[in-house]
Design a protein around this motif. Sequence first.
Motif, PDB file in Angstrom:
ATOM      1  N   VAL A  17     -37.103  31.690   1.200  1.00  0.00           N
ATOM      2  CA  VAL A  17     -37.526  33.075   0.986  1.00  0.00           C
ATOM      3  C   VAL A  17     -36.672  34.005   1.831  1.00  0.00           C
ATOM      4  O   VAL A  17     -36.234  35.064   1.382  1.00  0.00           O
ATOM      5  CB  VAL A  17     -39.024  33.254   1.317  1.00  0.00           C
ATOM      6  CG1 VAL A  17     -39.405  34.725   1.324  1.00  0.00           C
ATOM      7  CG2 VAL A  17     -39.879  32.494   0.320  1.00  0.00           C
ATOM      8  N   LYS A  18     -36.404  33.573   3.094  1.00  0.00           N
ATOM      9  CA  LYS A  18     -35.585  34.386   3.996  1.00  0.00           C
ATOM     10  C   LYS A  18     -34.156  34.518   3.444  1.00  0.00           C
ATOM     11  O   LYS A  18     -33.591  35.613   3.428  1.00  0.00           O
ATOM     12  CB  LYS A  18     -35.552  33.726   5.385  1.00  0.00           C
ATOM     13  CG  LYS A  18     -35.590  34.751   6.518  1.00  0.00           C
ATOM     14  CD  LYS A  18     -35.718  34.077   7.883  1.00  0.00           C
ATOM     15  CE  LYS A  18     -37.145  33.781   8.268  1.00  0.00           C
ATOM     16  NZ  LYS A  18     -37.257  32.914   9.463  1.00  0.00           N
ATOM     17  N   ASP A  19     -33.620  33.396   2.994  1.00  0.00           N
ATOM     18  CA  ASP A  19     -32.260  33.416   2.431  1.00  0.00           C
ATOM     19  C   ASP A  19     -32.184  34.336   1.214  1.00  0.00           C
ATOM     20  O   ASP A  19     -31.245  35.114   1.053  1.00  0.00           O
ATOM     21  CB  ASP A  19     -31.829  32.000   2.008  1.00  0.00           C
ATOM     22  CG  ASP A  19     -31.480  31.154   3.215  1.00  0.00           C
ATOM     23  OD1 ASP A  19     -31.321  31.738   4.307  1.00  0.00           O
ATOM     24  OD2 ASP A  19     -31.391  29.915   3.065  1.00  0.00           O
ATOM     25  N   LEU A  20     -33.196  34.214   0.369  1.00  0.00           N
ATOM     26  CA  LEU A  20     -33.216  35.028  -0.846  1.00  0.00           C
ATOM     27  C   LEU A  20     -33.306  36.501  -0.495  1.00  0.00           C
ATOM     28  O   LEU A  20     -32.657  37.349  -1.100  1.00  0.00           O
ATOM     29  CB  LEU A  20     -34.388  34.623  -1.740  1.00  0.00           C
ATOM     30  CG  LEU A  20     -34.254  33.302  -2.486  1.00  0.00           C
ATOM     31  CD1 LEU A  20     -35.568  32.915  -3.136  1.00  0.00           C
ATOM     32  CD2 LEU A  20     -33.165  33.378  -3.547  1.00  0.00           C
ATOM     33  N   GLU A  38     -25.241  31.829  -9.411  1.00  0.00           N
ATOM     34  CA  GLU A  38     -24.678  32.632  -8.328  1.00  0.00           C
ATOM     35  C   GLU A  38     -25.583  32.620  -7.104  1.00  0.00           C
ATOM     36  O   GLU A  38     -25.123  32.446  -5.970  1.00  0.00           O
ATOM     37  CB  GLU A  38     -24.519  34.060  -8.856  1.00  0.00           C
ATOM     38  CG  GLU A  38     -23.571  34.924  -8.067  1.00  0.00           C
ATOM     39  CD  GLU A  38     -23.706  36.376  -8.502  1.00  0.00           C
ATOM     40  OE1 GLU A  38     -23.524  36.641  -9.701  1.00  0.00           O
ATOM     41  OE2 GLU A  38     -24.017  37.214  -7.644  1.00  0.00           O
ATOM     42  N   VAL A  39     -26.869  32.768  -7.351  1.00  0.00           N
ATOM     43  CA  VAL A  39     -27.831  32.789  -6.256  1.00  0.00           C
ATOM     44  C   VAL A  39     -27.844  31.444  -5.542  1.00  0.00           C
ATOM     45  O   VAL A  39     -27.897  31.370  -4.311  1.00  0.00           O
ATOM     46  CB  VAL A  39     -29.244  33.141  -6.774  1.00  0.00           C
ATOM     47  CG1 VAL A  39     -30.263  33.034  -5.657  1.00  0.00           C
ATOM     48  CG2 VAL A  39     -29.249  34.528  -7.362  1.00  0.00           C
ATOM     49  N   ALA A  40     -27.754  30.380  -6.325  1.00  0.00           N
ATOM     50  CA  ALA A  40     -27.758  29.042  -5.731  1.00  0.00           C
ATOM     51  C   ALA A  40     -26.597  28.894  -4.757  1.00  0.00           C
ATOM     52  O   ALA A  40     -26.737  28.317  -3.668  1.00  0.00           O
ATOM     53  CB  ALA A  40     -27.679  27.991  -6.828  1.00  0.00           C
ATOM     54  N   GLN A  41     -25.453  29.430  -5.130  1.00  0.00           N
ATOM     55  CA  GLN A  41     -24.286  29.346  -4.245  1.00  0.00           C
ATOM     56  C   GLN A  41     -24.472  30.196  -2.995  1.00  0.00           C
ATOM     57  O   GLN A  41     -24.211  29.759  -1.884  1.00  0.00           O
ATOM     58  CB  GLN A  41     -23.034  29.792  -4.992  1.00  0.00           C
ATOM     59  CG  GLN A  41     -22.429  28.673  -5.813  1.00  0.00           C
ATOM     60  CD  GLN A  41     -21.291  29.154  -6.697  1.00  0.00           C
ATOM     61  OE1 GLN A  41     -20.896  30.313  -6.629  1.00  0.00           O
ATOM     62  NE2 GLN A  41     -20.786  28.251  -7.522  1.00  0.00           N
ATOM     63  N   ARG A  42     -24.962  31.408  -3.204  1.00  0.00           N
ATOM     64  CA  ARG A  42     -25.083  32.325  -2.074  1.00  0.00           C
ATOM     65  C   ARG A  42     -26.128  31.861  -1.065  1.00  0.00           C
ATOM     66  O   ARG A  42     -26.001  32.099   0.123  1.00  0.00           O
ATOM     67  CB  ARG A  42     -25.433  33.728  -2.569  1.00  0.00           C
ATOM     68  CG  ARG A  42     -24.171  34.496  -2.951  1.00  0.00           C
ATOM     69  CD  ARG A  42     -24.486  35.769  -3.680  1.00  0.00           C
ATOM     70  NE  ARG A  42     -25.192  36.752  -2.866  1.00  0.00           N
ATOM     71  CZ  ARG A  42     -25.671  37.889  -3.370  1.00  0.00           C
ATOM     72  NH1 ARG A  42     -25.547  38.136  -4.647  1.00  0.00           N
ATOM     73  NH2 ARG A  42     -26.278  38.757  -2.597  1.00  0.00           N
ATOM     74  N   CYS A  43     -27.181  31.254  -1.560  1.00  0.00           N
ATOM     75  CA  CYS A  43     -28.246  30.826  -0.653  1.00  0.00           C
ATOM     76  C   CYS A  43     -28.120  29.348  -0.301  1.00  0.00           C
ATOM     77  O   CYS A  43     -29.004  28.787   0.353  1.00  0.00           O
ATOM     78  CB  CYS A  43     -29.605  31.080  -1.264  1.00  0.00           C
ATOM     79  SG  CYS A  43     -29.874  32.799  -1.625  1.00  0.00           S
TER      80      CYS A  43
END
Lengths: 368, 294
Positions: A17-20, A38-43
Amino acid sequence: MVVLRAEMCPGLDEDLVKDLRAADIKTVEDLVSSDTEEVAQRCSVSYKALFAIRRVLLAQHTAFPVSGADLYEELLSSTAILSSGSPSLDKLLDSGFYTGEITELSGGPGSGKSQVCFGVAVHISLHLKQSVIFIDTTGGLTAKRLLQMLQTETSNREEQMEALQRIHVFQLFDVFSLLDCLYSLRAGRLQQASVGGGGGSVKAVIVDSVSAVISPLLGAKHNEGMSLMIQVAGVLKTMAKDFNVAAVVTNHVTRGDGGEVQPGLGASWSHIPRTRVLMEKLDRTSVVSHSSLRSATLIKSSRQVTHSPARHGAQSGSCQRSEHKARLQTSVGSERPAECRLQHKHLDSAEPKRFRQVSLLCSTCGER
Amino acid sequence: MTESGAQLFARLEARRSLKDIETRLFPEDGGPDQGEVVELYGPEGTGKTELLYHLLCRCVLPVASGGLEVDVVFVDTDYSLDMLRLVSILDSRLNAARSTGSPSAGSDEALLRHCLSRLLVVHCSSSSQLLLTLHFLETSLSSRPGLALLLIDSISAFYWQDRCEGGASIAKQEERLSKCAELLGRLLRDYRITVFATCHAIRRSYSGPSSSSSSTSSTSSEYDRPYLCRPWQRLVNHRLLCSRQEAAHNMAATAGGSREQRRRRVFTARCTSSRTKASRSSSFCVTDGGVEFM
C-alpha cells in the motif's frame, strides 16, 4: 471512491500500500485504471500478484451484472403493489404504489398531499399489517390525525394501537438529518424497524415533504445544494430497490415561464421520481362544507402512457372520497406478484386510458 | 496481457453491426457504426428511456419477430429501468409477430425469458462504481461475442455529485467521467460495440428562480448545449435531441383549465451525426406497446 488499505484483500499488505501510494495510486479506481505491468515494475511486485489483487478488488467493488431474466424473476416474486386506500387513486397509479421505486405527489398548499400520505400510512399499517417509515420534515404530522383516521376505519382500540405502532415517525427539519436518517435506515435500521414495532416488514418510506428541506439549498450558486439533492435521491432510490419498499415523496409546485403549474425542485429533480402525480384543489366545486374536491393527475409514469390531461375528463373518472372512507379492495393485497403480469396484459388490451385524472374528495374536517 | 484463443476470437470476430438498429431514427444510411456512440439528450419526459427500451427490444427479440438476436448490457445509473414496462413492450412485440408471421415454437413465457436472458443489467450508484463496473464489463465483452450493444441510462446521473466532490477545480470535477469516457473509448476500439447513452438536460442559467424548471419552448437553446466533459463530447458520434411537442401547451391546459384536449403526445428525436453532418427528425408516440413511429 475507495481508498486502498492494507488487508482489503489477500496479498495487499502494508508495504505494498505504501509503495503504491508512492506511485500515486491511492484508491481502488487508481489501481484498476492504471497499467498493471507498469505499476508492477515501479513497485517491484510480481505482475501476477498485482493482477490477482486487481481482479479481487474489481470483483469486490463493481456492480455485478444480472441477467434480465433473473431480474424479471426476482421482480415478480418481490414486487408488491401497495394500495393507497383510495380506489380512484389506485386506478390512477395502476393499482397502487409499487415497491422499488419513487412516487412523487406534488401540489400546492392544501392540495391534499399530506392527507394522502397519512391515508397511505394508515392503510398500509392497518389493513396490510405492514410497517411504514414516515419522515415528516414540515411538522405537519400529528398523532391525533392518524388516530382520527384510524378511528374511522375501525372501532377496535387494540387494532388502532397496533396500527399506530407500525408507523415509525421521524421528524427532521434539515437535509443533513434527513440524509443521516436515510443512510442509517439503509444500513440496517430498516430491518430493525421491521422486527420492532408490532411486526410486519417495512413496505413504504414516506417523506413529507422532500422539497421543504431541499428547496432552501437551491440558490444562485447551487452546486452544493444540487449535490445534496441528488444524494437524497440516490439513497432513496437504492433503498427502494434493495429493500423493496415504496418510496413516496411530496413536492411543492411552482409556475413555469408560461405560468403553468409544475412540480418544484427543477429540471434535475424531474428525472428522479418514476411516477409523478400532480394534485390540485378544485375551488369551485366544494360539495359539502368542510370538504372540497381535489384532483390528481398523472403527469409521469414509466408504465402507463400519460396522455395530456383533459379538464372535462376529470368528472368522468371521478370518485368521491370522504374522510378516506370509501375504498379498499377486499383482497388485502400487499403482495400480489402474480398479478403484476396480468395487470400488464390487461393494460395492453384495455380501452385507451385517455383520462388519467381522477378526483378525490378529501375531507379536512379532521384538521379542526 | 495474455488472452486465450477463445477470447481472441470473441474480440476480433466481427460483432454484429447495429447500423440497421432503427433506420427511422438516423439519416439515410447513417446508422451507428460499430464502435460509435449515440447520445440521447433531452429534459424529463421526452422519451429517452422509452427509446432505449425500443432499441433494447429490437436487439434481444428473435429474428423471427423482427429482432436482431444480439446481447445487450444495460447500465442503469438512474435506477430507471422498469422491468415490467420492458416486459410489456416485449410481450406486445412478440404478439404482433405471432399474429402476422408463422406460429413460433415454444410458449410465450419461455420465449420471453429467452429474450430477457440476452440482457445484462448493472445498477451503479456512484461515478467511481461506474468506472469500476466498466472495467469489470470488459470480461463480459471478451467472453460474449454476441454482445453488441451497451446502453447507459444515464451518463449524466452523477454530474452534480462529481461537481461538488471535485472542489474548486474543473479538472477534478470532471476527472471520473473523463476516465469513464477514456475507458469507454478503448472498449469501443477493442470490442467494436455500439453505445447508446442518455443525458439529462439541465438548466444552467442562473437567472430567475433556480428552484423552478422552465418550459421547454422559450429556453430551448439553453437546454441543448452539451455540458458534460470534453472527453465524453469527443466520443459522441450521433446526437439525438429529444423533445416533446405541446408540452408547454399541455401544462398550460392543466393550469388554466382550458378545455382543449389532446389525445396523444408526440415526441420528436432530431438526429445529427458528426461524421456526415446529416440530420434527420423523426416523430413517434408512446403507446402501451412501446414506441410507434409516425
